[in-house]
Design an enzyme around this catalytic site. Structure first.
Site, short mmCIF file in Angstrom:
data_model
loop_
_atom_site.label_atom_id
_atom_site.label_comp_id
_atom_site.label_asym_id
_atom_site.label_seq_id
_atom_site.Cartn_x
_atom_site.Cartn_y
_atom_site.Cartn_z
N LYS A 10 -25.73 5.78 14.42
CA LYS A 10 -26.29 6.37 15.66
C LYS A 10 -25.43 7.55 16.06
O LYS A 10 -24.20 7.44 16.14
CB LYS A 10 -26.33 5.32 16.78
CG LYS A 10 -27.14 5.76 17.99
CD LYS A 10 -28.63 5.76 17.70
CE LYS A 10 -29.26 4.44 18.03
NZ LYS A 10 -30.74 4.49 17.77
N THR A 57 -29.16 0.98 13.73
CA THR A 57 -28.41 2.00 14.49
C THR A 57 -28.39 1.62 15.97
O THR A 57 -27.42 1.90 16.67
CB THR A 57 -29.06 3.39 14.30
OG1 THR A 57 -30.38 3.39 14.85
CG2 THR A 57 -29.10 3.77 12.83
N ASP A 58 -29.45 0.92 16.42
CA ASP A 58 -29.44 0.49 17.82
C ASP A 58 -28.34 -0.54 18.05
O ASP A 58 -27.65 -0.54 19.07
CB ASP A 58 -30.79 -0.12 18.22
CG ASP A 58 -30.82 -0.43 19.71
OD1 ASP A 58 -30.55 -1.60 20.08
OD2 ASP A 58 -31.02 0.51 20.51
N PHE A 159 -3.67 45.46 14.07
CA PHE A 159 -4.17 45.19 12.72
C PHE A 159 -4.09 46.49 11.94
O PHE A 159 -4.93 47.38 12.12
CB PHE A 159 -5.60 44.64 12.74
CG PHE A 159 -6.05 44.16 11.38
CD1 PHE A 159 -7.13 44.73 10.74
CD2 PHE A 159 -5.38 43.12 10.74
CE1 PHE A 159 -7.54 44.30 9.48
CE2 PHE A 159 -5.79 42.67 9.48
CZ PHE A 159 -6.86 43.27 8.85
N ARG A 176 -4.90 46.20 20.25
CA ARG A 176 -6.32 45.84 20.36
C ARG A 176 -6.49 44.58 21.18
O ARG A 176 -5.53 43.85 21.44
CB ARG A 176 -6.92 45.62 18.96
CG ARG A 176 -6.39 44.37 18.27
CD ARG A 176 -7.11 44.08 16.95
NE ARG A 176 -6.57 42.86 16.33
CZ ARG A 176 -7.04 42.36 15.18
NH1 ARG A 176 -8.02 42.96 14.51
NH2 ARG A 176 -6.52 41.25 14.68
N VAL A 225 -4.98 37.82 12.86
CA VAL A 225 -5.34 36.43 13.18
C VAL A 225 -4.62 35.50 12.21
O VAL A 225 -4.04 34.49 12.59
CB VAL A 225 -6.86 36.24 13.09
CG1 VAL A 225 -7.23 34.77 13.27
CG2 VAL A 225 -7.56 37.10 14.14
N GLN A 226 -4.62 35.88 10.93
CA GLN A 226 -3.99 35.06 9.90
C GLN A 226 -2.52 34.75 10.24
O GLN A 226 -2.08 33.59 10.13
CB GLN A 226 -4.05 35.77 8.54
CG GLN A 226 -5.43 35.86 7.91
CD GLN A 226 -6.19 37.12 8.29
OE1 GLN A 226 -5.99 37.67 9.39
NE2 GLN A 226 -7.09 37.56 7.42
N ASN A 252 -13.07 35.87 14.78
CA ASN A 252 -12.50 37.04 15.44
C ASN A 252 -13.63 37.68 16.24
O ASN A 252 -14.57 38.24 15.67
CB ASN A 252 -11.95 38.02 14.39
CG ASN A 252 -11.04 39.06 15.01
OD1 ASN A 252 -11.00 39.17 16.24
ND2 ASN A 252 -10.33 39.81 14.19
N HIS A 254 -15.01 40.36 18.23
CA HIS A 254 -14.59 41.75 18.38
C HIS A 254 -15.04 42.37 19.71
O HIS A 254 -16.11 42.05 20.23
CB HIS A 254 -15.18 42.56 17.23
CG HIS A 254 -14.84 42.00 15.87
ND1 HIS A 254 -13.54 41.96 15.37
CD2 HIS A 254 -15.62 41.43 14.92
CE1 HIS A 254 -13.55 41.40 14.18
NE2 HIS A 254 -14.80 41.07 13.88
O1 LIG Z 1 -6.86 39.85 12.32
C1 LIG Z 1 -7.69 40.34 11.54
N1 LIG Z 1 -7.77 39.85 10.28
C2 LIG Z 1 -8.65 40.34 9.35
O2 LIG Z 1 -8.68 39.85 8.21
C3 LIG Z 1 -9.50 41.41 9.76
N2 LIG Z 1 -10.45 42.14 9.13
N3 LIG Z 1 -10.93 43.03 10.01
N4 LIG Z 1 -10.28 42.89 11.20
C4 LIG Z 1 -9.38 41.88 11.07
N5 LIG Z 1 -8.49 41.35 11.95
#
Ligand SMILES: O=c1[nH]c(=O)c2nn[nH]c2[nH]1
Length: 293
Positions: A10, A57-58, A159, A176, A225-226, A252, A254
């Protein structure tokens, strides 16, 4: 043909539980949405139209409510382990139970500067998620998660230095906006039984994971971000010894600059940019898993 895999149960079982402290009059509320899925000797229900093995499931839904009444549902990790243990122990032909619990936010109101004893508000769509699998004689695996925690920083993100070729148009940026919706997960060591689960401070771990994520998001001079999400995973592993690995899935989201120079030469790009266009799509999507060496 053959039945190669099956589980059933459920989904979307909504549950609310209140704890009323008689002495202080303070109420504490928890709201969850539960899914249970059972595996076992159930193949004839699919291949022979034999409903004999089917724990309906009940029945699973009724069981969730009864066990919520009889046992703690906080922390959700413990309730998931309680449910999984029940299904595997109660039915000899059921050998595994998957439990997913989504916990919703009811944050206590502060009225005239004081926490209100029985009033709450939904402060955001952020959810706490638990996914567990209890396997007969093999213990219980638990993954805890934060989802839908939307964050933004107006600077402190860059970036640049990324690979460039004839397909690359993205300009480098040293300043940014960074916005993402946090999906963070931490996988616990396998617990041998539900009693071992009872001793673990899951709520403390959730608070630490959330605090670490927000602090590093805010304070990291982000190269990408990575790079930032990796630091988050490293710190959670350092802070929570019983966690084996941490993963993040971060879109991400934007925010594009808008060139307004067509209007009387209005400056709104680069360091003059103050008005931006938030983009619903497309979005970057970055995955990362950090494990112990
Ligand atoms: O932080 C980011 N990682 C990415 O891989 C990426 N690609 N475009 N902008 C980005 N910004």
């Amino acid at each position: 043909s053959q039945l190669s895999y099956a589980k059933y149960g459920k989904d979307n079982v909504r549950l609310y539980k209140v704890d009323k402290n008689e002495k202080t009059g303070v109420h504490t509320v928890i709201e969850q949405t539960v899914c249970t899925l059972l595996e076992g000797e159930i193949e004839t229900a699919y291949t022979k139209a034999d409903n004999g093995p089917v724990v309906a499931t009940d029945t699973q839904k009724q069981t969730i409510y009864v066990l919520a009444k009889q046992h703690a549902i906080d922390p959700p990790e413990q309730f998931a382990a309680t449910l999984g243990d029940h299904f595997v122990k109660t039915y000899p032909h059921i050998h595994a139970a998957h439990v997913k619990i989504v916990q919703h936010r009811w944050t206590r109101m502060t009225i005239d500067g004081k926490p209100h004893p029985h009033s709450f508000f939904r402060d955001g769509e952020e959810i706490r998620v638990v996914e567990s699998v209890t396997r007969e004689n093999q213990g219980v695996e638990i993954k805890s998660k934060i989802e839908k925690l939307l964050v933004l920083k107006s600077t402190g993100s860059a970036f640049y230095g990324f690979h460039r070729d004839e397909f690359t148009r993205l300009p480098e940026t040293w300043d940014r906006i960074l916005s993402t919706e946090i999906e963070a997960g931490w996988k616990w060591k396998t617990f041998q039984n539900v009693n071992e689960v009872k001793d673990v401070d899951f709520n403390g771990a959730w608070q630490r994971a959330r605090d670490i994520t927000l602090k590093i998001f805010a304070e990291d001079d982000s190269a990408s971000v990575q790079a930032t999400m990796y630091k988050m995973g490293e710190q959670i592993l350092a802070d929570v010894p019983l966690v084996e690995e941490v993963d993040y899935v971060l879109p991400n989201k934007h925010y594009f600059e808008i060139d307004l120079s067509w209007y009387k030469g209005l400056k709104n790009t680069g360091k003059d940019a103050t008005v931006f266009a938030p983009q619903s799509d497309p979005n970057g999507l970055i995955f990362c898993t950090v494990a112990r060496k």
